[in-house]
Design a protein around this motif. Structure first.
Motif, PDB file in Angstrom:
ATOM      1  N   UNK A 155       0.675  -1.311  -0.040  1.00 26.24           N
ATOM      2  CA  UNK A 155       0.343   0.103  -0.048  1.00 26.24           C
ATOM      3  C   UNK A 155       1.022   1.284  -0.609  1.00 26.24           C
ATOM      4  N   UNK A 156       2.213   0.906   1.067  1.00 24.55           N
ATOM      5  CA  UNK A 156       2.675   2.472   0.854  1.00 24.55           C
ATOM      6  C   UNK A 156       3.417   2.868  -0.341  1.00 24.55           C
ATOM      7  N   UNK A 157       3.353   1.208  -0.947  1.00 21.75           N
ATOM      8  CA  UNK A 157       4.959   1.965  -2.344  1.00 21.75           C
ATOM      9  C   UNK A 157       3.339   2.413  -3.519  1.00 21.75           C
ATOM     10  N   UNK A 158       2.061   1.723  -3.462  1.00 26.87           N
ATOM     11  CA  UNK A 158       1.475   2.587  -4.305  1.00 26.87           C
ATOM     12  C   UNK A 158       1.119   3.826  -3.963  1.00 26.87           C
ATOM     13  N   UNK A 159       0.969   4.549  -2.880  1.00 28.63           N
ATOM     14  CA  UNK A 159       1.276   5.652  -2.513  1.00 28.63           C
ATOM     15  C   UNK A 159       1.777   6.313  -2.595  1.00 28.63           C
TER      16      UNK A 159
END
Ligand code: IPE
Ligand code: IPE
Ligand code: MG
Length: 247
Positions: A155-159
């Motif tokens: 999720x953090x990578x996507x953000x």
């Protein structure tokens, strides 16, 4: 009991307060098998049967979302024969259930990184999701190659990518923004975690979603777990006083 007194039928407990989202850590298969002098795989076979029964009972009790921890990102550390046996059980379940999926009103979803699973399993998963996408009843999540930390990392990578592309500004990153980028996007927070087998830990399961979950632990090993045990756990949950930081 007196000679003339009729045995009173116990009233069925009522289940007015049930978790909207229940997480179940199916644990204890290996120890169950070991106690019987059987290979660990035999525990997984019985555990898979219990999973089917308990999933149906969750639906009967009106639970709207249930997530079963089936295979964690850490379970790859197990001997290859055991991993293979678990994958074969998954394959078998998916094949056998494709007909049931059509008949039932359950929406089946998979959470976790499926890209490293065998291609035929990935295909069966996609078929199961497609066949049940329009269902309006209980959501059944199967956590496979799932880890809470891996989920948050993804999720953090996507953000970060969205920020780089200019689609998101850092000021807009709030709790909802993170929640919406998890595998469980759109699903309610976890209200209750049930873990049998006498282990008192989360083992990297739904760590974000569990922030205010109630925990119910049980000594019973998963292959011995029955609908009555689930009812007992649900009763324990119904008796909890949840405050969410308030008074
Ligand atoms: C749970 O049972 C099943 C999986 C993790 C796949 P275990 O296999 O962990 O059983 P124990 O904890 O060793 O008894
Ligand atoms: C958690 O059980 C994972 C699943 C039930 C799929 P484990 O047996 O892998 O957890 P630990 O190793 O006891 O923490
Ligand atoms: Mg275990």
């Amino acid at each position: 009991m007196g000679l003339f007194t009729k045995r009173q039928k116990q009233p069925e407990p009522t289940f007015d307060v049930v978790p909207a989202h229940l997480g179940i850590i199916m644990d204890g298969n290996g120890r169950w098998a070991k106690k019987r002098g059987l290979p660990r795989q035999a525990g997984h076979v019985t555990g898979a049967r219990v999973f089917r029964t308990i999933a149906k009972h969750c639906e009967k009790r009106g639970i709207s979302t249930v997530t079963f921890y089936t295979f964690s990102t850490e379970n790859w550390k197990r001997p290859p024969e055991e991993v293979e046996a678990i994958m074969n059980l998954l394959r078998q379940y998916l094949k056998e259930s494709l007909e049931d999926f059509k008949k039932e009103n359950i929406r089946t979803r998979f959470i976790g990184d499926r890209s490293v699973l065998a291609p035929d399993i990935q295909e069966l998963m996609a078929e199961a999701e497609e066949a049940t996408a329009h269902k309006t009843g209980m959501v059944l999540n199967l956590a496979i190659n799932y880890g809470g930390r891996a989920e948050l990392t993804t999720a953090m990578r996507r953000i970060a990518e969205e920020v780089r592309e200019g689609a998101l500004v850092p000021e807009a990153i709030d709790e909802d923004c993170i929640t919406e980028r998890l595998y469980t996007a759109g699903q309610p927070d976890v209200d209750m975690i049930l873990r049998p087998s006498g282990e008192y830990r989360l083992s990297n399961f739904l760590i974000w979603q569990c922030a205010y979950a109630e925990y119910v632990f049980d000594e019973i090993l998963w292959p011995d777990f029955t609908v009555k045990d689930l009812d007992r756990a649900l009763e324990a949950y119904a008796g909890r006083h949840r405050r969410f930081g308030g008074v």
